[in-house]
Design a protein around this motif. Structure first.
Motif, PDB file in Angstrom:
ATOM      1  N   ASP A  48       0.975  -1.204  -0.084  1.00 47.19           N
ATOM      2  CA  ASP A  48       0.042   0.112  -0.160  1.00 47.19           C
ATOM      3  C   ASP A  48       0.903   1.185  -0.199  1.00 47.19           C
ATOM      4  N   LEU A  55      -4.847  -4.493  -3.182  1.00 49.13           N
ATOM      5  CA  LEU A  55      -5.205  -5.655  -2.402  1.00 49.13           C
ATOM      6  C   LEU A  55      -4.766  -6.820  -2.898  1.00 49.13           C
ATOM      7  N   LYS A  56      -4.597  -7.802  -1.985  1.00 44.63           N
ATOM      8  CA  LYS A  56      -3.697  -8.996  -2.496  1.00 44.63           C
ATOM      9  C   LYS A  56      -4.750 -10.310  -2.321  1.00 44.63           C
ATOM     10  N   LEU A  79      -7.816  -7.244   5.406  1.00 41.67           N
ATOM     11  CA  LEU A  79      -8.161  -6.019   4.982  1.00 41.67           C
ATOM     12  C   LEU A  79      -8.046  -4.737   5.803  1.00 41.67           C
ATOM     13  N   SER A 125     -14.642  -3.325   6.214  1.00 39.92           N
ATOM     14  CA  SER A 125     -13.710  -3.952   5.288  1.00 39.92           C
ATOM     15  C   SER A 125     -14.367  -4.498   4.131  1.00 39.92           C
ATOM     16  N   LEU A 128     -14.510  -2.473   0.531  1.00 39.04           N
ATOM     17  CA  LEU A 128     -13.275  -2.577  -0.208  1.00 39.04           C
ATOM     18  C   LEU A 128     -13.249  -3.527  -1.467  1.00 39.04           C
ATOM     19  N   LEU A 129     -14.432  -4.510  -1.406  1.00 34.79           N
ATOM     20  CA  LEU A 129     -14.266  -5.640  -2.314  1.00 34.79           C
ATOM     21  C   LEU A 129     -15.495  -5.051  -3.220  1.00 34.79           C
ATOM     22  N   ILE A 136      -8.170   2.064  -4.819  1.00 33.36           N
ATOM     23  CA  ILE A 136      -8.048   0.579  -4.671  1.00 33.36           C
ATOM     24  C   ILE A 136      -7.446  -0.247  -5.696  1.00 33.36           C
ATOM     25  N   LYS A 140      -8.927  -8.366  -6.464  1.00 34.75           N
ATOM     26  CA  LYS A 140     -10.184  -8.579  -5.715  1.00 34.75           C
ATOM     27  C   LYS A 140      -9.983 -10.214  -5.518  1.00 34.75           C
ATOM     28  N   CYS A 170     -15.293 -10.149  -7.958  1.00 39.24           N
ATOM     29  CA  CYS A 170     -14.220 -10.618  -7.497  1.00 39.24           C
ATOM     30  C   CYS A 170     -13.741 -11.965  -8.021  1.00 39.24           C
TER      31      CYS A 170
END
Length: 629
Positions: A48, A55-56, A79, A125, A128-129, A136, A140, A170
C-alpha cells in the motif's frame, strides 16, 4: 499438470471481470493448500501507499467455521489491520468508504512522529471488495479452503461465496475434497458448481516437488537430503496421495535422527535406510482406512492367517506385501518387517520414542551379517559370491545355526527361488536333510500355542518372496512341514483338553472361560469346536464322580453354554459331530450312576444326563431345543 493450473491462475488473476469462480479439488493431503499458498506468494511484493490500497489474494480456511460472520472476520483481519494489529498503518484513501465497523486510532498528520490527536471512523472492510475506486488497486481475489469441513449450512455458505462472484466482481477460488461432502450438501454443491464454477481442476500430488519442499522447509539432517530418491521410491510404493502424512513421517523420523549417535547416521547405513523405509510404509498404511486394522495387527498372530483359506484377511496381507516387493530387493529386510512395524505402530499410538530401539537394532545388525541375511542382495552379487552364500546358508540350516522359524522359511524360499530361475542348484540331498532339520524343530515343541506360532513364522518366511516363477522345492518342503505339524498337533493337548483331563473342584469353573478363548491357530474360539473328540469318557466320568454337587452342576452348565442350549441353532452341520462317541459313553456311565445314587446326588447326575442328551442332539445337527431341564 499442476504447472498448467498455476499458469491458469495467473491468467485468471489478470482477468479484470471473470464472472465465475474456480474449483480446485483433490483428496485430503494431496497438496491443494500448499499449491495455492505457494502461488499466492507472487503477490507479496506489492504494498500500500499513503494514497491508495493495493489488494492481495486473501486466503480463508473455513475449517470449523460455523457462521458467515467467522468468514467476514477472517477477511477483515486481512483488509483492516487496525483492529488486530497495533502496528497497522492508517491509509487516507480508506476514508472514502462508508461502513459499519468502528475503529479509533492515533493520527500523525504532519509525519513528525508525534501524535496529533485521535481519529474515529467507521469502516466495513468488505466494502473494499464492493466499490469501484481508483485508490483501490491490486486484485480482488478470495480463496475459500476446506469447504467440506466447514460447519456452516452448505446453502448459506455457497450463497455467501456466490455473492462475491456476482456482485463484487471478485476472483474466487474454492478448494475442497468433494468425496467428503455429505449426500444432501453435495446436491446443493452440485447446483452451486453449475451456476458459479467456471473452471475446475483436480490437484495431483507432486511427490518430488513436495519432498523437495519438506526437506528444505526446516533445517534437516544431510542424511534425509541424501536419501531423497529412496524416499520418493518408498512413497511411490505406498500408492498414497496424502503428502501431509509423508510430511509428518519425515518430521518424526528427523526427530529421531537428531538423537542418534552421529556414527550411525550414514548414507550407506543399510539398516537405517531399512528403518526409514519402514517408517514411510507404516505411516502410509496406518493412515489408509482400508489397511489400518491390518497394519496395527501386523504381528505373529496376523501372519498366521496366511495359512488359512483364501479369505479376506489373507488377501489384504498378500496385497500389502506385494506393494513393497520392488522396494525390498535393495534392502536387508522387508519394510513390513513385523518387528519394525510393531515398534513404529507403538510410537504412532503412544508417542514413546524409538531412539533406543533404532540404536540397538543398527548396532546389533552392523555386526558381520549372517549368510542368510545377505540373500536379499543377490542382484548386486557376483555369481561366485552368491554360490558361496547359498552354500553357507544351507550349512547354517543343517548345523542348527538358524534357530528362528521365520529365518528358516525365508532362507528356504530364497534357495528355492534361485533354483527356479537357474542361478543356484538346490540339490535334492540338501532338501532331504533340511526336512530332517524341520522334523527336529517340530518334534522339540511341547506347547500347542508355541507350535502354532512356529507354524505361522515358518510359513510367513516361506511366503516372503512373491514371484511369477513356480518354486516346487518350497512347495514340497511346505507340504512336508504341514504334514509333520498335523501329526504333532494331535500329540499336544490344547487348553480345553488339559482342563478336561485334570478336572477338579478348582478347574471346573475355568471351562467356560477357556471356551471363550481363541483356539491356538486363531481360526475360532473353543466354543465353535468339538472338544470331547479325543477325550476318554471313563477318565472324565471318574473325575466327575469326585466332584461336589456344586461342581457337577457347574459342569452341567458348561455343557449348556458350549452347545448353546438356549438358542435354536441354524446350520450347525458337523461342527460338533466328533464329540458324539465320548458323550454317548459318558451318558451311559452317568445313567448307571443314577441307578445307585440317592437324594441330591442323584438329582445332580439326572441333570447332567439330561444335559448330555441335549448335547448329543446338538452334535448330531438337531437345532431345536428340548423343554427346559
Amino acid at each position: 499438470m499442476n504447472t498448467l493450473i498455476l499458469d491458469f491462475l495467473n491468467s485468471y488473476a489478470d482477468n479484470t471481470n471473470p464472472q465465475y469462480a474456480v474449483m480446485l479439488k483433490g483428496k485430503w493431503g494431496c497438496g491443494k493448500t500448499h499449491l495455492i499458498k505457494e502461488w499466492k506468494k507472487r503477490f507479496d511484493g506489492t504494498a500500500d501507499t499513503d494514497e491508495e490500497i493495493t489488494l492481495k489474494p486473501i486466503y480463508i480456511s473455513t475449517y470449523g467455521m460455523d457462521s458467515v460472520n467467522d468468514i467476514k472476520t477472517a477477511i477483515d483481519r486481512e483488509l483492516n489491520p487496525f483492529f488486530y494489529s497495533k502496528t497497522g498503518r492508517f491509509i487516507k484513501g480508506v476514508l472514502k468508504l462508508a461502513g459499519k465497523v468502528v475503529f479509533k486510532t492515533s493520527m500523525d498528520f504532519n509525519e513528525d512522529s508525534k501524535e496529533d490527536g485521535s481519529f474515529s471512523a467507521t469502516l466495513d472492510s468488505l466494502s473494499l471488495l464492493q466499490v469501484k475506486d481508483d485508490s483501490i488497486k491490486g486484485v480482488k481475489f478470495l480463496i475459500f479452503d476446506d469447504i467440506e469441513r466447514c460447519l456452516i449450512e452448505m446453502k448459506e455458505l455457497l450463497g455467501f461465496i456466490n455473492y462475491f462472484v456476482e456482485h463484487c466482481n471478485c476472483h474466487v477460488v474454492v478448494i475442497g475434497d468433494e468425496n467428503h461432502l455429505e449426500k444432501l450438501p453435495k446436491a446443493v454443491w452440485d447446483e452451486f458448481k453449475e451456476k458459479t464454477i467456471g473452471r475446475e481442476f483436480e490437484i495431483q500430488p507432486d511427490i518430488e516437488e513436495a519432498i523437495e519442499y519438506f526437506l528444505g522447509e526446516v533445517p534437516v539432517s544431510d542424511y534425509l537430503k541424501e536419501m531423497r530418491d529412496f524416499i520418493i521410491a518408498c512413497f511411490m510404493c505406498t500408492k498414497s496421495d496424502n503428502l501431509r502424512v509423508l510430511r509428518q513421517c519425515l518430521y518424526d523420523f528427523k526427530s529421531h535422527l537428531n538423537k542418534l549417535p552421529p556414527e550411525l547416521v550414514e548414507k550407506d547405513n543399510i539398516f537405517l535406510k531399512n528403518i526409514l523405509g519402514s517408517f514411510i510404509a507404516v505411516y502410509a498404511e496406518y493412515n489408509n482406512s482400508e489397511n489400518k486394522e491390518v497394519i496395527c495387527n501386523w504381528s505373529r498372530d496376523c501372519r498366521i492367517s496366511l495359512l488359512q483359506d483364501n479369505n479376506e484377511d489373507k488377501q489384504r496381507i498378500h496385497h500389502l506385501r506385494e506393494k513393497y516387493h520392488s522396494l525390498n530387493k535393495e534392502l536387508i529386510y522387508n519394510v513390513l518387517n513385523p518387528e519394525y512395524v510393531t515398534a513404529i505402530i507403538q510410537y504412532i499410538i503412544t508417542g514413546a520414542p524409538l531412539v533406543e530401539f533404532i540404536v540397538t537394532e543398527i548396532r546389533d545388525k552392523q555386526k558381520e551379517l549372517k549368510p542368510w541375511e545377505m540373500l536379499s542382495g543377490f542382484f548386486d552379487m557376483e555369481q561366485q559370491k552368491l554360490e558361496r552364500i547359498c552354500q553357507d546358508t544351507i550349512t547354517s540350516i543343517l548345523d542348527r545355526e538358524i534357530k528362528d522359524a521365520y529365518q528358516l522359511g525365508y532362507s528356504i524360499a530364497y534357495l528355492s527361488y534361485f533354483h527356479a530361475i537357474g542361478i543356484f542348484y538346490f540339490i535334492q540331498a540338501y532338501v532331504s536333510l533340511i526336512k530332517v532339520r524341520i522334523a527336529e524343530m517340530i518334534d522339540s515343541q511341547t506347547c500347542l500355542e508355541e507350535l502354532y506360532q512356529l507354524r505361522g513364522l515358518f510359513i510367513s518366511g516361506c511366503n516372503y518372496i512373491t514371484t511369477d516363477s513356480k518354486t516346487p522345492i518350497t512347495d514340497d518342503i511346505v507340504d512336508y512341514f504341514l504334514q509333520k505339524m498335523k501329526s504333532k498337533i494331535n500329540e499336544l493337548p490344547d487348553q480345553m483338553q488339559k482342563a478336561l483331563r485334570n478336572l477338579t473342584e478348582g478347574t471346573v469353573e475355568q471351562l467356560i472361560i477357556i471356551d471363550r478363548l481363541p483356539y491356538p491357530d486363531k481360526s475360532c474360539t473353543y466354543e465353535l469346536r468339538a472338544i470331547f473328540a479325543y477325550e476318554d469318557a471313563n477318565a472324565l466320568f471318574d473325575a466327575i464322580c469326585k466332584l461336589s454337587n456344586k461342581s457337577r452342576n457347574t459342569f452341567t452348565q458348561f455343557l449348556a453354554y458350549h452347545y448353546n442350549f438356549d438358542y435354536d441353532l441354524q446350520d450347525v452341520g458337523d461342527r460338533y459331530k466328533a464329540d458324539v462317541p465320548c458323550l454317548l459313553k459318558l451318558k451311559d456311565l452317568v445313567g448307571n450312576e443314577i441307578s445307585i445314587s440317592k437324594g441330591v446326588d442323584k438329582l445332580a447326575f439326572i441333570r447332567l444326563k439330561d444335559a448330555l442328551i441335549e448335547a448329543i442332539r446338538r452334535c448330531e445337527g438337531k437345532s431345536d431345543t428340548l423343554p427346559p431341564m
